[in-house]
Design a protein around this motif. Structure first.
Motif: not given
Length: 357
Positions: A165-181, A194-202
């Motif tokens: 019904i809505f275009e485009p779709g939007w989804q936060i996949l991970m509001a907060h995480g910890l990244a190492t590398g 353990d650096a702050p990480a984030y992900s989303e999509k549309n």
């Protein structure tokens, strides 16, 4: 381990030849360097054969520097249907259909490309017009999806997002995480734990006309706080509507301000100043984002294909205040600030300040 997979995490394309795009965003912020790396991946018209068919990878790097590579071959893209997982192969000595590779295999066989899941992200990109090179490998420990800890995770756009019904779709996949590398940017290697990480999509078959976005999960003296807020003019069946939302994760709790449970208002300048307020039966929130940086132009999928149509900085100043409402009284329960907030305006027209409520 708590299952933090959100709805819509899988690849949304249904195999049809209709106009379609999907985009993903991974970000890691490095406290020691006060710098952010934002990775933006997109695929358009995956069936192939249209003027807009193809994929791209963009990186917004230190001090808002920029790198972009296109991946014209849609058949070198892969995406998991039932979980977050995607990748695109550019230069490779493999002749097999693309799929997730073990990290060492990827490093050995993929000279240009990327792959990402909920817990792993790696890639390598060269800019042929310059000597710019980016290479990265890091693991991700999700902390917050989109919703209360220990509860089923929520759709960012509510239950109606299960229908187109809505275009485009939007989804936060991970509001907060910890990244190492590590990330190598033009020969400088950034290592982090353990650096702050984030992900989303549309995703969708039509494109937002105009939008704004604020995002931050590295605050001064508040290690357990993550904010995502945004709004735009989007298609709803046969009309356009302006909508906005604010989502806050703090100390295990999710504070959600969305059109169906809150009054949300905003005042967004074409660039430089973002103000939002929202209020529901129990809480009120105020956000102010500012920047004196020029920002960096980024490409985004549009009706005309992938074009420069949004501006970002990862060095925004943010102030946030959350209040609890009870018996007609308002009590401030959180005040927070950051100097590494992501700020964006996109689409248009943006000749003047956008007021709405």
């Amino acid at each position: 381990m708590v299952n933090l997979q959100t709805p819509h995490s899988g690849y949304q394309w249904d195999g049809s030849s209709q106009r379609f795009f999907e985009g993903w965003y991974y970000r890691v912020t490095l406290p020691a360097d006060n710098q952010t790396f934002a990775f933006m991946y997109s695929i358009e018209d995956p069936a192939g054969g249209t003027p807009h068919s193809g994929g791209a990878a963009q990186i917004l790097g230190p001090d808002d520097s920029y790198l972009c590579r296109t991946f014209p071959a849609t058949d070198r893209f892969w995406g998991w249907r039932d979980a977050l997982g995607l990748g695109h192969w550019g230069k490779t000595d493999l002749n097999t259909p693309p799929l997730y590779l073990e990290p060492a295999e990827f490093e050995h066989h993929i000279q240009e490309g990327y792959q990402g899941t909920a817990t792993w992200h790696q890639g390598i990109l060269h800019d042929p017009g310059s000597i710019n090179l980016a290479q990265w490998q890091y693991e991700i420990k999700p902390v917050y999806g989109w919703g209360n800890t220990g509860s089923p995770q929520q759709s960012t756009a509510g239950w109606l997002s299960y229908f187109p019904i809505f275009e485009p779709g939007w989804q936060i996949l991970m509001a907060h995480g910890l990244a190492t590398g590590w990330i190598d940017w033009n020969g400088r290697r950034y290592e982090f734990t353990d650096a702050p990480a984030y992900s989303e999509k549309n995703w969708g078959r039509s494109f937002p006309q105009k939008w704004f976005w604020l995002n931050c999960n590295l605050f001064d003296n508040e290690p357990d706080l993550a904010l995502t807020a945004g709004g735009g003019r989007r298609g709803v069946l046969w009309w356009m509507e302006s909508v906005a939302m604010i989502g806050l994760h703090y100390q295990g709790k999710f504070y959600e301000f969305v059109p169906w449970n809150s009054q949300v208002s905003w005042k967004i300048e074409p660039w430089g100043n973002w103000q939002m307020q929202a209020k529901n039966a129990h809480y009120a929130i105020e956000l102010t984002g500012t920047t004196d940086r020029a920002g960096t132009l980024l490409r985004a999928p549009t009706e005309q294909g992938l074009i420069f149509c949004c501006r970002d900085t990862m060095h925004g100043q943010l102030s946030l205040q959350l209040s609890e409402l009870s018996a007609g009284q308002s009590q401030v329960i959180l005040k927070a600030t950051s100097s590494v907030c992501g700020l964006e305006t996109g689409g248009g027209p943006w000749e003047e300040t956008w007021h709405s409520s």
